[in-house]
Design an enzyme around this catalytic site. Structure first.
Site, PDB file in Angstrom:
ATOM      1  N   HIS A  64      21.819  25.028  27.994  1.00 18.25           N
ATOM      2  CA  HIS A  64      22.160  23.693  27.475  1.00 18.25           C
ATOM      3  C   HIS A  64      20.989  23.112  26.672  1.00 18.25           C
ATOM      4  CE1 HIS A  64      24.525  19.773  28.502  1.00 18.25           C
ATOM      5  NE2 HIS A  64      23.861  19.621  27.373  1.00 18.25           N
ATOM      6  N   LEU A  67      19.737  21.741  19.564  1.00 19.35           N
ATOM      7  CA  LEU A  67      18.777  22.095  18.513  1.00 19.35           C
ATOM      8  C   LEU A  67      18.937  21.212  17.274  1.00 19.35           C
ATOM      9  CD1 LEU A  67      18.751  26.009  18.759  1.00 19.35           C
ATOM     10  CD2 LEU A  67      17.039  24.404  19.617  1.00 19.35           C
ATOM     11  N   ASN A  98      27.319  19.892  19.359  1.00 24.30           N
ATOM     12  CA  ASN A  98      27.456  18.572  18.726  1.00 24.30           C
ATOM     13  C   ASN A  98      26.516  18.379  17.548  1.00 24.30           C
ATOM     14  OD1 ASN A  98      25.191  18.445  20.373  1.00 24.30           O
ATOM     15  ND2 ASN A  98      25.486  16.293  20.917  1.00 24.30           N
ATOM     16  N   ASP A 158      30.146  18.974  24.774  1.00 24.80           N
ATOM     17  CA  ASP A 158      29.070  18.214  25.406  1.00 24.80           C
ATOM     18  C   ASP A 158      28.598  17.033  24.559  1.00 24.80           C
ATOM     19  OD1 ASP A 158      27.052  17.793  27.500  1.00 24.80           O
ATOM     20  OD2 ASP A 158      25.707  18.118  25.814  1.00 24.80           O
ATOM     21  N   ASP A 311      19.227  20.434  29.052  1.00 21.37           N
ATOM     22  CA  ASP A 311      19.830  19.356  28.256  1.00 21.37           C
ATOM     23  C   ASP A 311      18.780  18.748  27.323  1.00 21.37           C
ATOM     24  OD1 ASP A 311      21.657  17.663  27.142  1.00 21.37           O
ATOM     25  OD2 ASP A 311      21.905  16.383  28.901  1.00 21.37           O
ATOM     26  N   HIS A 315      15.236  13.241  19.972  1.00 17.02           N
ATOM     27  CA  HIS A 315      15.645  12.129  19.105  1.00 17.02           C
ATOM     28  C   HIS A 315      14.437  11.646  18.321  1.00 17.02           C
ATOM     29  CE1 HIS A 315      19.684  11.571  20.666  1.00 17.02           C
ATOM     30  NE2 HIS A 315      19.224  11.622  21.897  1.00 17.02           N
TER      31      HIS A 315
HETATM   32 ZN   LIG Z   1      26.208  16.268  28.240  1.00 19.57          ZN
END
Ligand SMILES: [Zn+2]
EC number: 3.5.2.3
Length: 452
Positions: A64, A67, A98, A158, A311, A315
């Protein structure tokens, strides 16, 4: 593809899985020899790595990772993110879907796969979207992505939950044809409208909209029953509550084919950290309570939770350095995951290093169906995908000094145990002496600096 390794290495005095000291020879991309210190035959050309007391693990595998490329190269690129992965001891990552455009076609997943190969830091396995554009309305071309050069086996929306039970059922049925798995981001959307943090004492006190545990648990409960009904394989992303652990334990006891992951941050951080309204602690699912932290640790130790997945959610500073309610959800994790697992599970006596290999390499490789190349045992003849960690080291964490292009680590200012001193991808050192090995001398972080 990376060129075959020409360097031969001998790792002196390493502890495979934290057990007895051995010397290990890496040659031609594989583990060529393992033996008691001083007893193995070492080619004269071999480069010696003094690693007495360092733990040798199979290369870490993340199920998870975000990138961000294509679309948000200001936050991370395939190059910078996989370089950060190598620094964290990883030899393979699954790149979440995503992106912009979404990884929902064979073309986009092949693009990400190729970017991963060109970068050469780790094996990149793109995750395919379950629904077109993560829109939750129409199934994406799962079969085409599975058949593509990227050979997608993990499918996930996700960031968003596949909340329509009919779509979820169809996706679970569809992936059976190619032994795929649906990885669900369990978040009931109606129960979490406008939610900013865990619903509980702290959210009530500081006045942020709460995100109830039941919003996660109700979706997991529904999905394990759907998986049982259609006889398919389900993976639960980043579970975060004590109730979720109980549901997974119940489902496994019933023989349902479900696996689950926990993130490093949910193993250690709690919603108390929201009190100062520092958005670095804003994440989805939210940080929960100390009781939940204890439950996920217990679930990881007893095998109810199969893996730790980062995860990793980079950002840019403008998306995090603002007021809580407008900040983006997510934190980085690739370079701190192993240290957090050591701190919370190994140094507390709850897990051995063999257990760490299970939850950070073997199980994620099995769930992602990449066990032909990753998550293999540390044994002669196996591909030399390896991580060498100095468990006695401690290091101060700072966002700016990390390899990822983003600074949003929740561990900034903290000291964590353990340091990755070397990572090998098919016998080639991507990290050596605790530093990434830059073949082309490109410093991704300084390049990114221009856009921050
Ligand atoms: Zn998630």
């Amino acid at each position: 593809m990376s060129a075959p390794s020409t360097t031969t290495y001998v790792l002196r005095g390493v502890l495979p899985y934290g057990t007895d000291a051995v010397d290990v020879v890496l040659a031609d991309g594989v583990i060529a020899a393992i033996g008691a210190p001083g007893t193995v035959e070492v080619p004269e050309s071999a480069r010696e790595v003094r690693a007495e007391g360092h733990v040798l693990l199979p290369g870490l595998v993340d199920l998870h990772t975000h990138l961000r490329e294509p679309g948000r190269e200001d936050a991370e690129t395939v190059f910078s993110g996989t370089r950060a992965a190598a620094a964290g001891g990883f030899t393979a990552v699954h790149a979440m879907a995503n992106t912009t455009p979404t990884q929902d076609t064979a073309g986009v997943v092949e693009q990400v796969y190729r970017l991963g190969q060109e970068a050469g830091w780790v094996d990149v396995h793109p995750v395919g979207a379950v629904t077109v554009g993560l829109g939750g309305e129409k199934l994406a071309e799962l079969g085409a992505m599975a058949d593509s050069a990227a050979r997608v086996r993990v499918f996930s929306d996700d960031g968003k939950c596949v909340h329509d039970p009919v779509l979820m059922r169809r996706a679970l049925e569809y992936v059976k044809a190619f032994d795929g798995v649906v990885a669900q981001h369990a978040q009931e959307p109606r129960l979490t409208e406008g939610a900013q943090m865990n619903e509980g004492v702290v959210s009530a006190q500081i006045g942020l909209t709460g995100w109830p545990a039941v919003a996660e648990e109700s979706i997991i409960a529904r999905d394990v029953l759907l998986a049982e009904h259609v006889g398919s394989r389900l993976h639960v992303c980043h579970l975060s509550t004590a109730g979720s652990v109980e549901i997974i334990r119940w489902a496994k006891g019933r023989g349902i084919d479900v696996t689950a992951e926990v993130t490093p941050h949910h193993l250690v951080l709690t919603d108390d950290l929201a009190r100062d309204y520092d958005p670095v602690f804003k994440v989805n699912p939210p940080l929960r309570t100390a009781k939940d932290v204890e439950a996920v640790r217990a679930g990881l130790a007893d095998g109810t939770i199969d893996i730790v997945a980062t995860d990793h959610a980079p950002h840019p500073v403008e998306d995090k350095d603002c007021e809580w309610s407008s900040a983006a959800f997510g934190m980085t994790g690739l370079e701190t995951a192993l240290s957090v697992v050591q701190q919370t599970m190994v140094d507390t006596g709850r897990m051995t290093w063999a257990d760490v290999a299970r939850v950070l390499s073997e199980n994620p490789a099995r769930i992602g169906r990449i066990t032909g190349s990753q998550g293999r045992p540390v044994a002669v003849g196996e591909p030399a995908n390896l991580t060498l960690v100095d468990p006695a080291a401690t290091r101060a964490i700072e966002g700016r000094t990390q390899v990822t292009a983003s600074d949003n680590t929740p561990f900034a200012g903290m000291e964590l145990p353990g340091r990755v001193v070397a990572t090998f991808l098919r016998g080639r050192a991507t990290v050596l002496d605790g530093t990434v090995v830059d073949g082309t001398a490109i410093d991704a972080k300084s390049l990114e600096g221009a856009t921050r």
